[in-house]
Design a protein around this motif. Sequence first.
Motif, short mmCIF file in Angstrom:
data_model
loop_
_atom_site.label_atom_id
_atom_site.label_comp_id
_atom_site.label_asym_id
_atom_site.label_seq_id
_atom_site.Cartn_x
_atom_site.Cartn_y
_atom_site.Cartn_z
N ILE A 221 19.23 2.44 -44.38
CA ILE A 221 19.74 1.70 -43.02
C ILE A 221 19.30 0.21 -43.29
CG2 ILE A 221 19.16 1.88 -40.82
CD1 ILE A 221 18.22 5.02 -41.41
N TYR A 222 20.01 -0.49 -42.35
CA TYR A 222 19.73 -1.91 -41.98
C TYR A 222 19.80 -2.30 -40.50
CZ TYR A 222 24.55 -3.59 -41.42
OH TYR A 222 25.86 -3.97 -41.09
N TYR A 223 19.19 -2.96 -40.10
CA TYR A 223 18.84 -3.54 -38.75
C TYR A 223 19.03 -4.85 -38.79
CZ TYR A 223 16.40 0.80 -37.63
OH TYR A 223 16.31 2.26 -37.87
N GLU A 224 19.90 -5.56 -37.88
CA GLU A 224 20.03 -7.21 -37.64
C GLU A 224 19.12 -7.33 -36.55
OE1 GLU A 224 23.39 -10.11 -36.32
OE2 GLU A 224 24.05 -8.78 -37.97
N VAL A 225 18.10 -8.18 -36.77
CA VAL A 225 17.06 -8.50 -36.08
C VAL A 225 16.37 -9.94 -36.17
CG1 VAL A 225 15.47 -7.65 -37.60
CG2 VAL A 225 14.72 -7.67 -35.20
N ARG A 226 16.09 -10.58 -35.02
CA ARG A 226 15.60 -11.96 -35.19
C ARG A 226 14.34 -11.97 -35.93
NH1 ARG A 226 14.41 -15.23 -30.40
NH2 ARG A 226 13.03 -13.41 -29.88
N GLU A 227 13.88 -13.06 -36.63
CA GLU A 227 12.84 -13.03 -37.44
C GLU A 227 11.40 -12.91 -36.41
OE1 GLU A 227 11.16 -13.33 -41.24
OE2 GLU A 227 13.20 -14.01 -40.94
N ALA A 228 11.59 -13.46 -35.24
CA ALA A 228 10.54 -13.32 -34.20
C ALA A 228 10.33 -11.81 -33.86
CB ALA A 228 10.67 -14.03 -32.93
N ASP A 229 11.21 -10.93 -34.10
CA ASP A 229 11.34 -9.56 -33.68
C ASP A 229 10.83 -8.52 -34.93
OD1 ASP A 229 11.78 -10.17 -31.00
OD2 ASP A 229 13.91 -10.11 -31.16
N LYS A 230 10.72 -8.92 -36.01
CA LYS A 230 10.71 -8.09 -37.14
C LYS A 230 9.37 -7.30 -37.00
CE LYS A 230 13.28 -10.35 -40.86
NZ LYS A 230 13.19 -10.83 -42.10
N LEU A 231 8.32 -7.81 -36.72
CA LEU A 231 6.98 -7.24 -36.50
C LEU A 231 7.28 -5.96 -35.60
CD1 LEU A 231 4.24 -6.91 -37.82
CD2 LEU A 231 3.49 -8.26 -35.74
N GLU A 232 7.87 -6.43 -34.55
CA GLU A 232 7.87 -5.42 -33.22
C GLU A 232 8.86 -4.26 -33.77
OE1 GLU A 232 7.66 -3.42 -29.67
OE2 GLU A 232 6.61 -4.86 -30.50
N ALA A 233 9.69 -4.47 -34.63
CA ALA A 233 10.58 -3.64 -35.06
C ALA A 233 10.09 -2.59 -36.18
CB ALA A 233 11.89 -4.11 -35.91
N LEU A 234 9.31 -3.30 -36.90
CA LEU A 234 8.75 -2.30 -37.76
C LEU A 234 7.82 -1.66 -37.20
CD1 LEU A 234 7.47 -1.94 -40.69
CD2 LEU A 234 5.99 -4.05 -40.23
N THR A 235 6.77 -1.86 -36.23
CA THR A 235 5.85 -0.93 -35.66
C THR A 235 6.69 0.07 -34.74
OG1 THR A 235 5.87 -2.39 -33.59
CG2 THR A 235 4.16 -2.70 -35.14
N ARG A 236 8.05 -0.12 -34.41
CA ARG A 236 8.76 0.97 -33.53
C ARG A 236 8.94 1.93 -34.52
NH1 ARG A 236 12.49 -1.45 -28.79
NH2 ARG A 236 10.97 -2.81 -27.97
N ILE A 237 9.32 1.46 -35.93
CA ILE A 237 9.98 2.52 -37.01
C ILE A 237 8.72 3.10 -37.53
CG2 ILE A 237 10.67 2.66 -39.21
CD1 ILE A 237 12.29 0.01 -38.61
N ILE A 238 7.41 2.72 -37.46
CA ILE A 238 6.61 3.43 -37.74
C ILE A 238 6.03 4.30 -36.85
CG2 ILE A 238 4.06 3.17 -38.47
CD1 ILE A 238 4.33 0.36 -39.60
N ASP A 239 5.97 4.07 -35.37
CA ASP A 239 5.61 4.98 -34.45
C ASP A 239 6.69 6.01 -34.28
OD1 ASP A 239 3.39 3.48 -34.23
OD2 ASP A 239 4.23 2.41 -32.40
N ARG A 240 7.69 5.77 -34.75
CA ARG A 240 8.88 7.07 -34.38
C ARG A 240 8.47 8.05 -35.57
NH1 ARG A 240 15.04 5.34 -35.73
NH2 ARG A 240 14.11 5.01 -37.65
#
Length: 608
Positions: A221-240
Motif C-alpha cells: 500500500i502507499y499513502y500520499e502525505v505531506r512530510e509534516a503529516d508523516k508522523l501522524e499518519a504513522l501513529t494512526r497506522i500503528i493504532d489501527r
Amino acid sequence: MELEGFRELGLGEESLKALKEKGFEEPTEIQRRAIPLLLKEGTEIVGQAQTGTGKTAAFALPILETVVSGNGKVQALILAPTRELAIQVSEEISSLRGERRTEVAPIYGGASMAQQLKRLKRGVEIVVGTPGRILDHIRRGSLDLSLLEFLVLDEADEMLDMGFIEDIEAVLRAVPEKKRMLLFSATMPKEIMKLAESFMKNPEIIRTQKQDTAAISTDQIYYEVREADKLEALTRIIDREADFYGVVFCRTKLQCDEIGQKLHDRGYDAAALHGDLSQREREQILRRMKEHQISILVATDVAARGLDIQDLTHVINYTIPQDPEIYIHRVGRTGRAGKNGTAITFITPSESRKFSYIRKAARSDIRREEIPRAEEIIEKKKERIKEEILDILSAEPKAQYIEIAQSVLAGRDATEAFAQILSSIYKNDLDASRYKDIAVKDKSREKSRREKREESRNKERYDRVKAPSLDEGGTTRLFIARGRKDGLTKSMLINILIDQAGVRDEDIRDVEINETSSFVSAPFSVAETILKAYSDRTMKGKPVVMRAKPEGGARSSRKKSTGRKEALRTKGKKRKRWEDDYQPYGRDTRDGDDGRYSFPDRKKKRKR
C-alpha cells in the motif's frame, strides 16, 4: 514420510532431525537446487536469491554434512557484510548442527578481540565474520585457514555496496587455492560476476524466481502525505492494528533518532537502530525486538541489512526508497514463511513520479489508500476493548474477588461503575482529539488550480515578448527578501515554495542563497503562481517575493548576451537527482503550529 523433500536432497539423519526440530516442512527453491550440488565434491556455486528465501540453510546444511566435527580446525569461512548478519548466520548454523560437535564462532568488529582470540585458540570448525575483522585475524596469524574447504560470500552485493571489495579480495588471496567458493547475492551486478570469474572455477549458476513468496504474501500500500503529516499518519497506522510488530525505514541516522524518540515519547515501544550505536547497544535492541519487548524498530537500510526478525506484521517506508532493489529488500522482510504481511510507503506529492518508477521497475501491485480517519481508529479500538473484556469474562472469576465486586457495586449503577473502571484502565485511548488533523487534497481545488495555471500560461505566452523581467530561455528569475542571515537554507527555501505556493520540486531551478537575499528560477506559469501566493506579504512596503531585475543586485555583472546564453543553457535543464536535495529530518521538525512551512522572520540588527 516426514521431511521427504529434504531427504530426497541427500541430507543425513542428523540434519533431518535438526530441520524437524526447527519446524521445517518443505525445501525452498534455492535449497532444492543448491543442496544436491553442494553435497557433490568440488562443486562451486553462484546463487541469486533474495532475503527470506532460506539461502542460509542452503549452504549451511551441506557444510555441516561435510566438515569434520571436533577437530578444532577451521574448515568453513562465511563472510557477511554486517555484524548483525554474522551473528544471525552463526546462530542459524548452530541451530542446524543437531548433536554434532561442530563449533561455530561469529567474528566481527566492535567485539572484544581478546575474547575472539581465546575462542579461535580453543578451536572452531566454522567461522562467520565480517571482512575487516577476518582480515585482521589472518594478518595476526590467529586464524589458520590452511585446512579450509568452504569459503562463502553471503549477501555479496551488499558487501560490495559497503566498500568491502578490497578486504574481500585480500581474504580470497590468503585462503588455500583448493577451497570451494560459494557466492550468494540478491542481485547480480557486473562486479559480482567479475569477482566470480576471477576467483572461481566453472561455478554452477543458480537464479531463483525474482518474485519470491514474500512479495506474493505481502499486501503493498502507499499513502500520499505531506512530510509534516508523516508522523501522524504513522501513529494512526500503528493504532489501527491490534498487534503491530514492524520495522520503520528512514533514510538517515538523524531521522531515525528523531522518529524513534517521538514514538517513544508518545508511549510506543519503539527504538532506533543505526550505525552510530555501539555494538552492545545494537545487540541489546535486537534482542529486545526478537523477544517482543519492542514492537517498533526504526532503522536505516544499512543498520537493517541482514536482520532476520521473524513474524513482522508491517514494514513502513517512512521515506521513499532510493531505488526498486531497496524497495524489494525492505518489503521482503515481512510476509515470510507463507504468513501475510503489510508493506506501507509514504510519498509526498512531489515524489509521485519517482514512486511510479519504483512501482514499474519492481513490478509490484501497490495500491493507493487514504490515511485512516481518527473516527475509524477509535471504532477499531472500541472493538478490541470489547474483545478483550469478553475474553476476560469468559473465564471463571476467582471467589475472593466476588465479595469485593458485590461490596463495590452495592447501591451503584453497574453500567456506570463498569464504564468508570474502563475509563481508568484505558484512560484517553478513545479520545479522538489525540489525533492531529491531516491535510487532505481537495480535488475540486486542484482542478481549479490547474485551470488557473493554464490561464496564466496562456497569458504568459501572449505577453512574454513584452515582459522585461522574463528570461528569454523560458523561465522567470525571482528575488526573495530572505537569506542566510535569516536562517534560510537551499532545502528550506525549496520546501517553503512547495508547501506555501503548491508548486512542484522539479519546477524550482537554479537556487541561490546569499547573505540577505535569495534567487530562484521557475517556468513562467509557476513563477506567476509563486508571486500570487506572496502578493499580500510585504516587508517595509515591498513584497517578500518579487521578479528579479534583469540587471543589478547579485546579477549586476551579467550582461544581456550572457543572460541569453545562460537561459539557453538552462532551458530544459534537469534538476540534480531528487536524493541530493532531500532533507534528513523531514519537515515536521520545522513546522509551525499550523503544520506548514513559512519564511523565517527577518532578524533584527543588534544595537551596539
